[in-house]
Design a protein around this motif. Structure first.
Motif, PDB file in Angstrom:
ATOM      1  N   GLY A   1      83.364 -75.273 -30.276  1.00  0.00           N
ATOM      2  CA  GLY A   1      83.829 -76.021 -28.967  1.00  0.00           C
ATOM      3  C   GLY A   1      83.786 -75.116 -27.759  1.00  0.00           C
ATOM      4  O   GLY A   1      84.626 -75.349 -26.621  1.00  0.00           O
ATOM      5  N   TRP A   2      83.360 -73.755 -27.801  1.00  0.00           N
ATOM      6  CA  TRP A   2      83.492 -73.038 -26.872  1.00  0.00           C
ATOM      7  C   TRP A   2      82.086 -72.887 -25.921  1.00  0.00           C
ATOM      8  O   TRP A   2      80.982 -72.705 -26.514  1.00  0.00           O
ATOM      9  CB  TRP A   2      83.761 -71.476 -27.279  1.00  0.00           C
ATOM     10  N   ALA A   3      82.196 -73.048 -24.801  1.00  0.00           N
ATOM     11  CA  ALA A   3      80.966 -72.221 -23.761  1.00  0.00           C
ATOM     12  C   ALA A   3      81.431 -70.906 -23.252  1.00  0.00           C
ATOM     13  O   ALA A   3      82.630 -70.757 -22.974  1.00  0.00           O
ATOM     14  CB  ALA A   3      80.929 -73.424 -22.686  1.00  0.00           C
ATOM     15  N   TYR A   4      80.186 -70.279 -23.132  1.00  0.00           N
ATOM     16  CA  TYR A   4      80.856 -68.963 -22.588  1.00  0.00           C
ATOM     17  C   TYR A   4      79.570 -68.469 -21.893  1.00  0.00           C
ATOM     18  O   TYR A   4      78.251 -68.544 -22.049  1.00  0.00           O
ATOM     19  CB  TYR A   4      80.970 -68.130 -23.924  1.00  0.00           C
ATOM     20  N   ALA A   5      79.592 -67.420 -20.967  1.00  0.00           N
ATOM     21  CA  ALA A   5      78.605 -66.831 -20.185  1.00  0.00           C
ATOM     22  C   ALA A   5      78.031 -65.829 -20.997  1.00  0.00           C
ATOM     23  O   ALA A   5      78.825 -64.818 -21.273  1.00  0.00           O
ATOM     24  CB  ALA A   5      79.397 -66.483 -19.061  1.00  0.00           C
TER      25      ALA A   5
END
Length: 321
Positions: free
Chosen positions: A140-144
């Motif tokens: 459930g993580w969005a990351y650059a």
């Protein structure tokens, strides 16, 4: 008629907007496509709106009466744009030479390409990356991707999960199919959401390293972590899952999602913002009750499977660092 529209949302961006627009004009090359520039102002009170009007008369200024957030601002810009391609650009960026040309050439590679992300470099430490495309994983993580890594990394064009809306080009016709940015997001994760929606419909998102831009970061919210950002990001993370994952996919990912949200809570609890994170989660569930979920479409079964495999791969990538 312009071939590409550049939409720049602005809210009290006096510190950045002049340098941003000057860089846009300076980056032009001989092969430059016909371009229009739109600044959508979210009710600024610091004089940045007046600065744009006085110093950049060729820029189309769309003046809103209040701060409606990033999503409403860029949607207004997209609606007013007259080109088949739209570049979204944060007001705290400075683009490099050939930026527009590289993005336009990249999105023309295939009609199935929805968006292309630029290589974002930290403005105040030009040896480090800020963003090389966005990933989303089963936690459930969005990351650059690449944040803080040496600028020489990620030098190859490749597919990503979603483009960072701070410096990316989009195919306008696809918006007519999947909808514009969801204004309930206000800010944060809206670019991952729209990239996810495009992937469900069988489109692709690419990273183009030759399109470079310097990014100050947190130009509007003021810092990497603050109460406003933590609350909205946690809220939107719940909403994003509800909107985009069919129920069976939520059940499949539930163990990893539970772990992911618990880790995030402990992280922000340590930073003294656990209450804000929890409040955001609560607000996210309230949004899920408020809105109906998009129905499962058997025609997109293959896309659901490909996305799920990507979520697992991105989880391994994130944990591997």
């Amino acid at each position: 008629m312009a071939e590409v529209s550049i939409v720049i949302p602005n809210y009290n961006g006096m510190k950045y907007i002049e340098d941003c627009l000057q860089a846009v004009y300076a980056q032009r090359v001989e092969q430059e496509p016909d371009t229009e520039i739109l600044v959508v102002d979210n009710g600024s009170t610091d004089g940045s709106r007046e600065l744009v009007r006085e110093k950049f008369p060729n820029v189309r200024l769309i003046a809103l009466d209040d701060n409606y957030g990033f999503c409403r601002a860029v949607n207004e810009g997209i609606r007013h744009s007259q080109a088949p391609y739209v570049i979204l650009l944060n007001n705290d960026t400075q683009v490099c030479r050939g930026f527009v040309w590289e993005l336009v050439q990249g999105i023309k590679r295939s009609e199935k390409v929805f968006s292309c992300a630029a290589k974002m470099i930290q403005l105040y430490d030009k040896k480090k990356l800020d963003d090389a495309g966005n990933y989303y994983c089963a936690l459930g993580w969005a990351y650059a991707r690449g944040k803080g890594k040496p600028v020489q990394c990620y030098s190859r064009a490749e597919e990503i999960f979603a483009s960072c809306g701070g410096a990316a080009i989009y195919r306008k016709s696809v918006f007519e199919e999947i909808g514009l940015f969801d204004e309930e997001h206000f800010a944060y994760l809206e670019d991952v959401d729209i990239g996810y929606r495009a992937k469900r419909h069988g489109y692709h998102n690419l990273f183009l390293p030759r399109a470079k831009v310097y990014h100050a970061g947190s130009g509007t919210s003021g810092s990497r972590y603050n109460e406003f950002k933590v609350r909205y990001a946690s809220r939107n993370s719940v909403y994003l899952i509800y909107k985009n994952m069919p129920f069976f996919q939520i059940l499949l990912n539930l163990p990893l999602l539970t772990v992911g949200f618990c880790i995030k809570f402990l992280f922000f609890l340590k930073k003294g913002m656990g209450r804000e994170y929890a409040a955001g989660i609560k607000n996210g569930f309230a949004l899920c009750v408020k809105y109906s979920k998009e129905k499962f479409n058997w025609n997109y079964l293959g896309n659901y499977v490909r996305i799920q495999l990507e979520l697992w791969v991105n989880t391994i990538r994130r944990l591997a660092g």
